[in-house]
Design an enzyme around this catalytic site. Structure first.
Site, PDB file in Angstrom:
ATOM      1  N   ARG A 126       0.315  -1.396  -0.075  1.00  0.00           N
ATOM      2  CA  ARG A 126      -0.668  -0.022  -0.275  1.00  0.00           C
ATOM      3  C   ARG A 126       1.030   0.948  -0.317  1.00  0.00           C
ATOM      4  NH1 ARG A 126       0.000  -2.271   4.977  1.00  0.00           N
ATOM      5  NH2 ARG A 126      -1.562  -3.641   3.840  1.00  0.00           N
TER       6      ARG A 126
ATOM      7  N   TYR B  27       6.949 -18.311  11.907  1.00  0.00           N
ATOM      8  CA  TYR B  27       8.105 -16.680  11.476  1.00  0.00           C
ATOM      9  C   TYR B  27       9.097 -17.938  10.904  1.00  0.00           C
ATOM     10  CZ  TYR B  27      10.562 -12.510  10.991  1.00  0.00           C
ATOM     11  OH  TYR B  27      11.907 -11.602  11.268  1.00  0.00           O
TER      12      TYR B  27
HETATM   13  C1  VAH Z   1      10.454 -10.240  15.451  1.00  0.00           C
HETATM   14  N1  VAH Z   1      10.926  -8.452  15.694  1.00  0.00           N
HETATM   15  O1  VAH Z   1       9.906  -9.445  16.824  1.00  0.00           O
HETATM   16  C2  VAH Z   1      10.858  -9.919  14.226  1.00  0.00           C
HETATM   17  C3  VAH Z   1      12.736 -10.267  14.757  1.00  0.00           C
HETATM   18  C4  VAH Z   1      13.899 -11.374  16.431  1.00  0.00           C
HETATM   19  C5  VAH Z   1      12.994 -10.836  16.297  1.00  0.00           C
HETATM   20  O2  VAH Z   1      12.577 -11.385  14.125  1.00  0.00           O
HETATM   21  O3  VAH Z   1       9.234 -10.981  15.047  1.00  0.00           O
END
Ligand code: VAH
Length: 317
Positions: free
Chosen positions: A34, A140
């Protein structure tokens, strides 16, 4: 010309500014899903790009004759735990799109950040080495670990010049937190000045590897400007600066704001933080391309509070 994907994120905003300062505003194309902020849109070219859409990325590469891509688009740890499939899609398919564009020689250099989130509960927590047990327990972290091996595969098999750093928690003041577990350490400064108090979502002794954004940006530019033959690791380099806990950052803030009040109410992000290392060994980065951090907790806190006070004053003027 450089193309930045995810330019509106916490890292992207400041990396865009830094790269424009180095290479010239019109040689750095900012893009995000965006529109960006006023400063980013007015100081150089901006494009709306979904970072998983290879065709759109290619058309922008051709429009501006871009030769490098910095891929900063991603869903961070806390948000990714709430939207696992979307996080995997964004984090992996944006990387695969860019890797293919590099393999097809549309660009000749790529930067892609990994994270200390690639380490898991079975990884040694102190002075975590470059090569060790890695069993990430967050989506993640899983997406970043898988991404590292895709980077290494495309380098080994197709000669793609992709370079990567395992960022620790990055602390900055120019943008509000974006869904990271380490973002308590970003938010706490805003709240200290706006409210004089902060309700912390991690427990007071949760020690994590952290880094001031100025150091992270310098490391990124230094890595990308290093000679190819100096880059010995093509998964992702460990990168370290400081480690601190909420308790330690609070006592540093109190040197500037003596009556700052803190409360601790750990939430689901505590389990994410507990799965990560407390400190990182980055000897390879220091040896291969002379990495060296500048900021410690005290100098970072002084710099952030000085800048936030200036910004708050500007808002009221
Ligand atoms: C998070 N700031 O908190 C990112 C990073 C190691 C932390 O990957 O997901």
């Amino acid at each position: 010309t450089l193309l930045i994907l995810g330019a509106s994120g916490q890292i992207g905003i400041e990396l865009t500014q830094k790269l424009r300062k180095i290479y010239g505003n019109n040689n750095v194309i900012a893009s995000d899903i965006r529109k960006g902020n006023e400063e980013m849109m007015s100081s150089g070219p901006f494009e709306i790009i979904d970072a998983t859409d290879k065709e759109t990325i290619l058309s922008v590469i051709q429009k501006y004759k871009a030769t490098q891509i910095y891929l900063l688009a991603a869903m961070l740890s806390a948000t990714a735990e709430q939207h696992p499939q979307k996080a995997w899609h964004l984090n992996i398919n944006s990387l695969l799109a860019v890797l293919d564009l590099a393999k097809e020689k549309h660009i000749n250099k790529v930067y892609w950040p990994s994270s200390i989130a690639v380490f898991g509960p079975t990884t040694p927590k102190l002075n975590t080495p470059q090569f060790t047990v890695m069993e990430p327990s967050t989506i993640y972290g899983i997406s970043k670990l898988a991404g590292e091996f895709w980077c290494n595969y495309y380098h080994e098999k197709y000669g793609v010049d992709i370079r990567s750093l395992r960022y620790p928690g990055i602390i900055s003041w120019k943008s509000k937190p974006g869904g990271g577990t380490t973002d308590y350490a970003v938010d706490i400064y805003f709240k200290a000045l706006e409210k004089g108090s902060y309700n912390c979502f991690l427990s007071e002794n949760t020690r994590l590897p952290m880094m001031y954004i100025d150091d992270a940006l310098n490391a990124t530019v230094q890595l990308m400007q290093a000679k190819k033959e100096d880059i010995k690791i093509r998964t992702s380099y460990n990168l370290a600066a400081i480690s601190f806990s909420p308790k330690e950052i609070v006592s540093e803030i109190k040197k500037h704001i003596p009556d700052f009040k803190i409360s601790y109410n750990p939430d689901f992000r505590q389990a994410i933080a507990d799965s990560w290392p407390q400190s990182i060994n980055d000897d390879y980065a220091r040896k291969d391309w002379n990495w060296k951090h500048q900021f410690n907790l005290s100098s970072m806190t002084t710099d952030i509070i000085k800048n936030l006070k200036k910004n708050l004053l500007k808002e009221f003027m």
